[in-house]
Every structure is written in structure tokens, then in C-alpha cells.
Design a protein around this motif. Structure first.
Motif, PDB file in Angstrom:
ATOM      1  N   GLU A 102     -47.616  41.753 -10.519  1.00  0.00           N
ATOM      2  CA  GLU A 102     -47.609  42.197 -11.920  1.00  0.00           C
ATOM      3  C   GLU A 102     -47.851  41.054 -12.894  1.00  0.00           C
ATOM      4  OE1 GLU A 102     -47.261  45.420 -13.116  1.00  0.00           O
ATOM      5  OE2 GLU A 102     -47.493  45.991 -11.012  1.00  0.00           O
ATOM      6  N   CYS A 103     -47.080  39.966 -12.758  1.00  0.00           N
ATOM      7  CA  CYS A 103     -47.140  38.893 -13.762  1.00  0.00           C
ATOM      8  C   CYS A 103     -47.710  37.582 -13.254  1.00  0.00           C
ATOM      9  CB  CYS A 103     -45.760  38.655 -14.361  1.00  0.00           C
ATOM     10  SG  CYS A 103     -44.578  37.905 -13.207  1.00  0.00           S
ATOM     11  N   GLY A 104     -47.872  37.449 -11.929  1.00  0.00           N
ATOM     12  CA  GLY A 104     -48.447  36.235 -11.372  1.00  0.00           C
ATOM     13  C   GLY A 104     -47.464  35.098 -11.165  1.00  0.00           C
ATOM     14  N   GLU A 105     -46.191  35.311 -11.527  1.00  0.00           N
ATOM     15  CA  GLU A 105     -45.177  34.263 -11.341  1.00  0.00           C
ATOM     16  C   GLU A 105     -44.915  34.048  -9.853  1.00  0.00           C
ATOM     17  OE1 GLU A 105     -43.420  32.277 -13.555  1.00  0.00           O
ATOM     18  OE2 GLU A 105     -44.782  33.054 -15.092  1.00  0.00           O
ATOM     19  N   THR A 106     -44.505  32.833  -9.516  1.00  0.00           N
ATOM     20  CA  THR A 106     -44.172  32.508  -8.138  1.00  0.00           C
ATOM     21  C   THR A 106     -42.890  33.227  -7.735  1.00  0.00           C
ATOM     22  OG1 THR A 106     -45.197  30.338  -8.359  1.00  0.00           O
ATOM     23  CG2 THR A 106     -43.651  30.615  -6.541  1.00  0.00           C
ATOM     24  N   LEU A 107     -42.913  33.871  -6.584  1.00  0.00           N
ATOM     25  CA  LEU A 107     -41.748  34.572  -6.071  1.00  0.00           C
ATOM     26  C   LEU A 107     -40.806  33.590  -5.390  1.00  0.00           C
ATOM     27  CD1 LEU A 107     -43.537  37.660  -4.498  1.00  0.00           C
ATOM     28  CD2 LEU A 107     -42.385  37.552  -6.715  1.00  0.00           C
ATOM     29  N   THR A 108     -39.515  33.886  -5.468  1.00  0.00           N
ATOM     30  CA  THR A 108     -38.527  33.057  -4.777  1.00  0.00           C
ATOM     31  C   THR A 108     -37.803  33.916  -3.756  1.00  0.00           C
ATOM     32  OG1 THR A 108     -36.872  33.530  -6.463  1.00  0.00           O
ATOM     33  CG2 THR A 108     -38.162  31.522  -6.741  1.00  0.00           C
ATOM     34  N   THR A 109     -37.252  33.282  -2.752  1.00  0.00           N
ATOM     35  CA  THR A 109     -36.519  33.970  -1.706  1.00  0.00           C
ATOM     36  C   THR A 109     -35.094  33.450  -1.688  1.00  0.00           C
ATOM     37  OG1 THR A 109     -38.530  34.121  -0.392  1.00  0.00           O
ATOM     38  CG2 THR A 109     -36.478  34.482   0.766  1.00  0.00           C
ATOM     39  N   ARG A 110     -34.145  34.362  -1.626  1.00  0.00           N
ATOM     40  CA  ARG A 110     -32.746  33.964  -1.530  1.00  0.00           C
ATOM     41  C   ARG A 110     -32.463  33.430  -0.138  1.00  0.00           C
ATOM     42  NH1 ARG A 110     -29.286  38.995  -3.695  1.00  0.00           N
ATOM     43  NH2 ARG A 110     -28.621  38.748  -1.555  1.00  0.00           N
ATOM     44  N   LYS A 111     -31.435  32.579  -0.019  1.00  0.00           N
ATOM     45  CA  LYS A 111     -31.062  32.016   1.279  1.00  0.00           C
ATOM     46  C   LYS A 111     -30.681  33.099   2.282  1.00  0.00           C
ATOM     47  CE  LYS A 111     -29.354  27.642  -0.523  1.00  0.00           C
ATOM     48  NZ  LYS A 111     -28.186  26.770  -0.695  1.00  0.00           N
ATOM     49  N   ASP A 112     -30.080  34.186   1.771  1.00  0.00           N
ATOM     50  CA  ASP A 112     -29.621  35.246   2.669  1.00  0.00           C
ATOM     51  C   ASP A 112     -30.644  36.369   2.831  1.00  0.00           C
ATOM     52  OD1 ASP A 112     -29.401  36.384   0.180  1.00  0.00           O
ATOM     53  OD2 ASP A 112     -27.420  37.233   0.518  1.00  0.00           O
ATOM     54  N   ASP A 113     -31.866  36.129   2.411  1.00  0.00           N
ATOM     55  CA  ASP A 113     -32.932  37.124   2.554  1.00  0.00           C
ATOM     56  C   ASP A 113     -33.604  36.938   3.906  1.00  0.00           C
ATOM     57  OD1 ASP A 113     -34.765  39.096   2.053  1.00  0.00           O
ATOM     58  OD2 ASP A 113     -35.927  37.955   0.591  1.00  0.00           O
ATOM     59  N   ASN A 114     -32.923  37.440   4.955  1.00  0.00           N
ATOM     60  CA  ASN A 114     -33.443  37.268   6.308  1.00  0.00           C
ATOM     61  C   ASN A 114     -32.998  38.429   7.197  1.00  0.00           C
ATOM     62  OD1 ASN A 114     -30.779  36.595   7.458  1.00  0.00           O
ATOM     63  ND2 ASN A 114     -30.982  34.742   6.220  1.00  0.00           N
ATOM     64  N   VAL A 115     -33.563  38.503   8.356  1.00  0.00           N
ATOM     65  CA  VAL A 115     -33.303  39.618   9.279  1.00  0.00           C
ATOM     66  C   VAL A 115     -31.835  39.682   9.685  1.00  0.00           C
ATOM     67  CG1 VAL A 115     -33.829  40.527  11.576  1.00  0.00           C
ATOM     68  CG2 VAL A 115     -35.658  39.654  10.139  1.00  0.00           C
ATOM     69  N   GLU A 116     -31.216  38.546   9.942  1.00  0.00           N
ATOM     70  CA  GLU A 116     -29.819  38.540  10.377  1.00  0.00           C
ATOM     71  C   GLU A 116     -28.907  39.144   9.311  1.00  0.00           C
ATOM     72  OE1 GLU A 116     -31.713  35.593  10.383  1.00  0.00           O
ATOM     73  OE2 GLU A 116     -32.270  35.848  12.481  1.00  0.00           O
ATOM     74  N   THR A 117     -29.141  38.793   8.061  1.00  0.00           N
ATOM     75  CA  THR A 117     -28.318  39.314   6.975  1.00  0.00           C
ATOM     76  C   THR A 117     -28.517  40.811   6.815  1.00  0.00           C
ATOM     77  OG1 THR A 117     -28.403  37.188   5.839  1.00  0.00           O
ATOM     78  CG2 THR A 117     -27.783  39.097   4.515  1.00  0.00           C
ATOM     79  N   VAL A 118     -29.754  41.269   6.916  1.00  0.00           N
ATOM     80  CA  VAL A 118     -30.029  42.708   6.807  1.00  0.00           C
ATOM     81  C   VAL A 118     -29.315  43.461   7.923  1.00  0.00           C
ATOM     82  CG1 VAL A 118     -31.820  44.473   6.930  1.00  0.00           C
ATOM     83  CG2 VAL A 118     -32.217  42.397   5.596  1.00  0.00           C
ATOM     84  N   LYS A 119     -29.376  42.950   9.139  1.00  0.00           N
ATOM     85  CA  LYS A 119     -28.697  43.594  10.268  1.00  0.00           C
ATOM     86  C   LYS A 119     -27.190  43.654  10.042  1.00  0.00           C
ATOM     87  CE  LYS A 119     -32.015  42.567  13.906  1.00  0.00           C
ATOM     88  NZ  LYS A 119     -32.284  41.831  15.149  1.00  0.00           N
ATOM     89  N   LYS A 120     -26.617  42.552   9.539  1.00  0.00           N
ATOM     90  CA  LYS A 120     -25.176  42.509   9.286  1.00  0.00           C
ATOM     91  C   LYS A 120     -24.795  43.528   8.207  1.00  0.00           C
ATOM     92  CE  LYS A 120     -21.450  39.516   7.797  1.00  0.00           C
ATOM     93  NZ  LYS A 120     -21.059  38.270   7.175  1.00  0.00           N
ATOM     94  N   ARG A 121     -25.567  43.578   7.125  1.00  0.00           N
ATOM     95  CA  ARG A 121     -25.265  44.528   6.049  1.00  0.00           C
ATOM     96  C   ARG A 121     -25.433  45.968   6.520  1.00  0.00           C
ATOM     97  NH1 ARG A 121     -28.293  41.229   1.254  1.00  0.00           N
ATOM     98  NH2 ARG A 121     -26.639  39.704   0.934  1.00  0.00           N
ATOM     99  N   TYR A 122     -26.423  46.218   7.349  1.00  0.00           N
ATOM    100  CA  TYR A 122     -26.629  47.569   7.879  1.00  0.00           C
ATOM    101  C   TYR A 122     -25.444  47.970   8.762  1.00  0.00           C
ATOM    102  CZ  TYR A 122     -28.576  51.567  10.294  1.00  0.00           C
ATOM    103  OH  TYR A 122     -28.769  52.815  10.805  1.00  0.00           O
ATOM    104  N   ASP A 123     -25.032  47.069   9.650  1.00  0.00           N
ATOM    105  CA  ASP A 123     -23.886  47.354  10.523  1.00  0.00           C
ATOM    106  C   ASP A 123     -22.630  47.617   9.697  1.00  0.00           C
ATOM    107  OD1 ASP A 123     -25.447  47.074  12.778  1.00  0.00           O
ATOM    108  OD2 ASP A 123     -24.800  45.012  13.200  1.00  0.00           O
ATOM    109  N   GLU A 124     -22.437  46.832   8.643  1.00  0.00           N
ATOM    110  CA  GLU A 124     -21.297  47.017   7.757  1.00  0.00           C
ATOM    111  C   GLU A 124     -21.358  48.382   7.069  1.00  0.00           C
ATOM    112  OE1 GLU A 124     -19.853  44.393   4.138  1.00  0.00           O
ATOM    113  OE2 GLU A 124     -20.183  43.194   5.950  1.00  0.00           O
ATOM    114  N   PHE A 125     -22.558  48.773   6.650  1.00  0.00           N
ATOM    115  CA  PHE A 125     -22.745  50.082   6.027  1.00  0.00           C
ATOM    116  C   PHE A 125     -22.372  51.192   7.002  1.00  0.00           C
ATOM    117  CE2 PHE A 125     -25.540  53.789   5.713  1.00  0.00           C
ATOM    118  CZ  PHE A 125     -25.140  54.301   4.485  1.00  0.00           C
ATOM    119  N   ILE A 126     -22.869  51.106   8.224  1.00  0.00           N
ATOM    120  CA  ILE A 126     -22.622  52.149   9.230  1.00  0.00           C
ATOM    121  C   ILE A 126     -21.136  52.261   9.548  1.00  0.00           C
ATOM    122  CG2 ILE A 126     -23.003  52.775  11.666  1.00  0.00           C
ATOM    123  CD1 ILE A 126     -25.350  53.436   9.798  1.00  0.00           C
ATOM    124  N   THR A 127     -20.433  51.145   9.649  1.00  0.00           N
ATOM    125  CA  THR A 127     -19.027  51.207  10.042  1.00  0.00           C
ATOM    126  C   THR A 127     -18.079  51.432   8.870  1.00  0.00           C
ATOM    127  OG1 THR A 127     -18.824  48.796   9.938  1.00  0.00           O
ATOM    128  CG2 THR A 127     -19.363  49.765  12.079  1.00  0.00           C
TER     129      THR A 127
END
Length: 70
Positions: free
Chosen positions: A9-34
Motif C-alpha cells: 500500500e505505502c511502500g514502507e519497509t516491513l518489520t518482523t517481531r521477534k516472536d513472529d515465527n512458526v514455534e510461537t504460532v504453534k504455542k499460541r494455537y495449542d494454548e487456544f485449543i486447551t
């Protein structure tokens, strides 16, 4: 065109958070399910669960929800 390091949209450089990774997503998903998902059955058994079709038009979703709380 989709860029991996620039906002389409604006051309700005995107940044990634330190916790933006597969392991964190899996942990959050497991937490959601339980921890969170079991609340669906709880509120359903209490007659307090309202299911909403989020694919509908926003004004239809709003009117539906409003009709349930009026």
C-alpha cells in the motif's frame, strides 16, 4: 505486485517481531485449543453462545448481533 519486504500500500519497509515465527504460532494455537476453545461448549451449554457468520456484510452482522442483545 506483492513484495516480501515492502508494504504493497505505502511502500514502507516491513518489520518482523521477534516472536513472529512458526514455534510461537504453534504455542499460541495449542494454548487456544486447551484454554480458550473449551469455553465454546461451556457457553453453549449455558445458552449464551451466539454464532456469527463473519462472511456476511458488516451491516448484516451488526444488525444480527444487535437483535440478539436487544
Amino acid at each position: 505486485k506483492i513484495n516480501s519486504d515492502k508494504c504493497d500500500e505505502c511502500g514502507e519497509t516491513l518489520t518482523t517481531r521477534k516472536d513472529d515465527n512458526v514455534e510461537t504460532v504453534k504455542k499460541r494455537y495449542d494454548e487456544f485449543i486447551t484454554s480458550t476453545y473449551p469455553l465454546v461448549d461451556y457457553y453453549k451449554s449455558q445458552g449464551k453462545l451466539i454464532s456469527v457468520d463473519g462472511n456476511d456484510l458488516p451491516e448484516n452482522v451488526f444488525n444480527y448481533l444487535k437483535s440478539k442483545i436487544d
